[in-house]
Design a protein around this motif. Structure first.
Motif, PDB file in Angstrom:
ATOM      1  N   GLU A 295       0.828  -1.210   0.000  1.00 61.13           N
ATOM      2  CA  GLU A 295       0.000   0.000   0.000  1.00 61.13           C
ATOM      3  C   GLU A 295       0.864   1.262   0.000  1.00 61.13           C
ATOM      4  N   CYS A 299       0.540   4.327  -2.640  1.00 62.31           N
ATOM      5  CA  CYS A 299       0.423   5.734  -2.238  1.00 62.31           C
ATOM      6  C   CYS A 299       1.465   6.589  -2.955  1.00 62.31           C
ATOM      7  N   LEU A 331      -4.824  11.104  -2.910  1.00 64.77           N
ATOM      8  CA  LEU A 331      -5.392   9.761  -3.027  1.00 64.77           C
ATOM      9  C   LEU A 331      -6.900   9.807  -3.241  1.00 64.77           C
TER      10      LEU A 331
END
Length: 465
Positions: A295, A299, A331
């Motif tokens: 993750e 990002c 995001l």
């Protein structure tokens, strides 16, 4: 290999009071690579500045200005002639893992490339990994930067075999020994620390799981059948919250279902895509999007895709305030762009190559150039897509076609190297191309795009027999 890394480190020390710039690739691996070198320079009180580019095409390199020392990270090797034409006569370090071009007679260059030392840059070490080795030679205290090298490796999908290979394993060991990283066998779900279990299941599409992938009702039904609760104490349970018994039950069912849908020659790879090494960054907050290394990589990549790589760069260097908040805002925008991009795919559909093996879409005027690769990747998991054929997105601008190509991990494991195919196809029509086996790009003259597509498709078919 370490001899060349030490030579690079010594060259940096020689220029510690001169003008130094870092030029890096605008993706997760490139941002992490630049962050590793920049952190190492900061710790040695060496002033420098950092710039990101998408590729070192001729016209891009011509706009770059040499300094006393230029450090290229995660790019430079595969466009070595372009770099030489502009930077010859100046001190340059290239820390890269892409297959290199050959250029003779450049004595000012320290070329630190994985392939020169027998490493497979597609699988065994990333650009951030090569940058980390130099940083470690600058000062052994920089071993704590190894976590960023792992984030970069995952950004380039170097865990496709269900585990890290080659020199990546040594880097992971450095990270574990530095108490930066935890590595353990787990379900290979994206969002292990942040997503509800059913959402992690729904977005699991490589390999596709019949009745589960892209089906929220199917995920809920599966969890009920396996007696796996969705919630605990009023909170959604995440994949990380599953017990070992629940993980075994879920893994067994997912593997069994995948076996029914995957072509026979690819069945052997299925277990390693469902169960494998998961990487947790121990210094990040327990529910943070940066806790899982995969993750973290997404990002960072999202900032690059929206042409804000310096935000990801500062987050990678440790900022958890201003730049971190900016990344979270980006995001949210990133997710909206994904929704709009996938709506475009839903409405416009996909086109096929002449021989039926290539899938592609032309998103000119609909999706921005830096985001086309993200949509190509996500389209591989779309129900209308054949996940066992490559996907390509095209943007036409100012007489030039810019192309991003993606393929599933299963095709890569079967032996497909799209980077080689796209590089050769682009050259055959007077363009340039390169990248990785599963994610690559090219640019060609717009009036030659049809010829390029034919040549690329033929080369892919030749590779896979």
């Amino acid at each position: 290999m370490l001899t060349v890394a030490r030579k690079a480190a010594e060259l940096i020390k020689t220029h510690r009071n001169d003008s130094i710039q870092i030029i890096s690739h605008m993706d997760a691996d490139g941002v992490c690579a630049a962050a590793v070198i920049s952190k190492a320079l900061d710790r040695n009180n060496v002033e420098h500045h950092t710039k990101f580019v998408r590729m070192l095409y001729r016209e891009v390199v011509e706009e770059l200005e040499p300094t006393d020392l230029t450090i290229f990270t995660d790019l430079g090797s595969s466009q070595l002639q372009n770099v030489h034409n502009r930077f010859s006569g100046h001190d340059v370090i290239i820390a890269d893992h892409h297959k290199p071009e050959r250029v003779e007679g450049w004595r000012e260059l320290v070329h630190f490339n994985a392939h020169q030392f027998g490493l497979d840059g597609a699988q065994e070490v990333s650009g951030a990994g090569m940058a980390y080795i130099i940083a470690r030679e600058l000062d052994q205290a920089n071993r704590d930067l190894s976590g960023l090298a792992i984030v970069g490796a995952l950004g380039d999908i170097q865990d496709a075999w269900g585990k890290l290979l080659g020199y990546n394993r040594q880097i992971a060991k450095d990270s574990i020994d530095s108490k930066v990283l935890e590595q353990k066998i787990d379900l290979m779900f994206y969002g292990r620390h942040t997503r509800p279990i059913f959402k992690a299941l729904e977005t699991f599409t490589d390999p596709p799981i019949p009745g589960v992938s892209n089906s929220a009702p199917g995920c809920v039904s599966l969890l009920k059948d396996l007696d796996i609760p969705f919630k605990s104490d009023g909170r959604w349970r995440r994949p990380i919250d599953l017990t070992d018994l629940e993980k075994r039950r879920l893994a067994t069912e997912l593997i069994a279902r995948a076996y029914t849908a995957v072509p026979k020659e690819l069945v052997q790879y299925v277990p390693g895509l469902i169960i494998g090494e998961a990487h947790t960054l121990l210094k990040e907050d327990e529910r943070s999007m940066l806790r899982g290394a995969d993750e973290f990589s997404t990002c960072i990549n999202s900032t690059a895709r929206h042409e804000q790589p310096l935000i990801g760069f500062e987050v990678a260097k440790g900022d958890r305030r201003t730049y971190y908040r900016a990344m979270l805002n980006l995001l949210r925008y990133h997710r909206r762009c994904i929704a709009e991009g996938m709506e475009f795919i839903e409405q416009s559909g996909l086109e096929r190559g002449r021989r039926g093996y290539l899938q592609y879409f032309d998103a000119t005027g609909k999706i921005k150039e830096t985001f086309i690769g993200t949509i190509a990747s996500l389209t591989l998991g779309h129900p209308a897509c054949d996940p066992y054929k490559p996907m390509m997105g095209i943007i036409r601008k100012d007489g030039v076609a810019k192309i991003s190509a993606r393929c599933s991990k299963l095709l890569f494991l079967k032996g497909l190297d799209m980077a080689r195919a796209i590089r050769d196809a682009a050259r055959l029509v007077g363009g340039e191309g390169g990248g990785h086996a599963v994610a690559c790009g090219a640019q060609v003259e717009e009036n030659r795009i049809s010829e390029f597509l034919d040549r690329f498709e033929n080369l892919i078919i030749e590779q896979l027999g």
